[in-house]
Design an enzyme around this catalytic site. Structure first.
Site, PDB file in Angstrom:
ATOM      1  N   ARG A   1       3.788 -10.104  -4.422  1.00  0.00           N
ATOM      2  CA  ARG A   1       4.050  -9.714  -3.042  1.00  0.00           C
ATOM      3  C   ARG A   1       5.412 -10.257  -2.636  1.00  0.00           C
ATOM      4  NH1 ARG A   1       0.886  -6.412  -3.983  1.00  0.00           N
ATOM      5  NH2 ARG A   1      -1.240  -6.234  -3.240  1.00  0.00           N
TER       6      ARG A   1
ATOM      7  N   GLU B   1      10.244  -3.801   2.622  1.00  0.00           N
ATOM      8  CA  GLU B   1      10.334  -2.688   1.670  1.00  0.00           C
ATOM      9  C   GLU B   1      10.520  -1.388   2.426  1.00  0.00           C
ATOM     10  OE1 GLU B   1       7.130  -2.859  -1.140  1.00  0.00           O
ATOM     11  OE2 GLU B   1       7.667  -4.894  -1.701  1.00  0.00           O
TER      12      GLU B   1
ATOM     13  N   HIS C   1       7.012  -1.216  -7.471  1.00  0.00           N
ATOM     14  CA  HIS C   1       5.683  -1.835  -7.519  1.00  0.00           C
ATOM     15  C   HIS C   1       4.673  -0.696  -7.466  1.00  0.00           C
ATOM     16  CE1 HIS C   1       2.971  -5.219  -7.032  1.00  0.00           C
ATOM     17  NE2 HIS C   1       2.359  -4.547  -6.070  1.00  0.00           N
TER      18      HIS C   1
END
Length: 137
Positions: A61, A90, A109
């Site tokens: 994270r 993000e 991710h």
């Protein structure tokens, strides 16, 4: 969490404090969940404990790492390289100071690696490339 002595002996591992781990590690990889307790798990004090030239990977994270502190650690050479597929905000802003470092690599991710999802993403990337090059199908 304490690792039982029998498990440590079986796998040849040794339990150490977080501070000792930071001081002794050549590579640090984060793959844990994000909780209020570990927000900015790596910030200025933790980077100061690390050996010069440490390499950092975060596939967990983004907010686990204080990006301002990471930038300072990269500038000083404390961190020799970072591989990140998550960020505090993000997507990573185009003007993020992290983008100035050649020793940083960024990934996506993506936990949905089904055959169909990978095919769809690849097809979209090819279409975007063709469109960007002005090539029509």
């Amino acid at each position: 969490m304490d690792i039982p002595d029998a498990v440590q002996a079986e796998f040849g591992v040794q339990s150490v404090s977080f501070e000792e781990l930071l001081q002794e590690s050549d590579f640090i990889a984060l793959s844990c969940n994000l909780t209020p307790e570990n927000h900015h798990l790596l910030s200025h004090p933790q980077f100061q404990l690390m050996k010069p030239g440490v390499r950092l990977v975060n596939v967990a994270r983004g907010p686990l790492i204080d990006e301002t502190a990471l930038v300072a650690a990269l500038e000083s050479g404390k961190v020799a390289g970072a591989a990140l597929d998550v960020f505090e905000v993000e997507p990573l802003h185009i003007n993020s100071p992290l983008r100035q470092f050649d020793q940083c690599i960024f990934g996506t991710h993506n936990s949905s690696h089904t055959k169909e999802a990978v095919f769809r993403v690849n097809e979209m990337a090819i279409q975007n490339l063709l469109q960007g090059l002005g090539i029509k199908e």
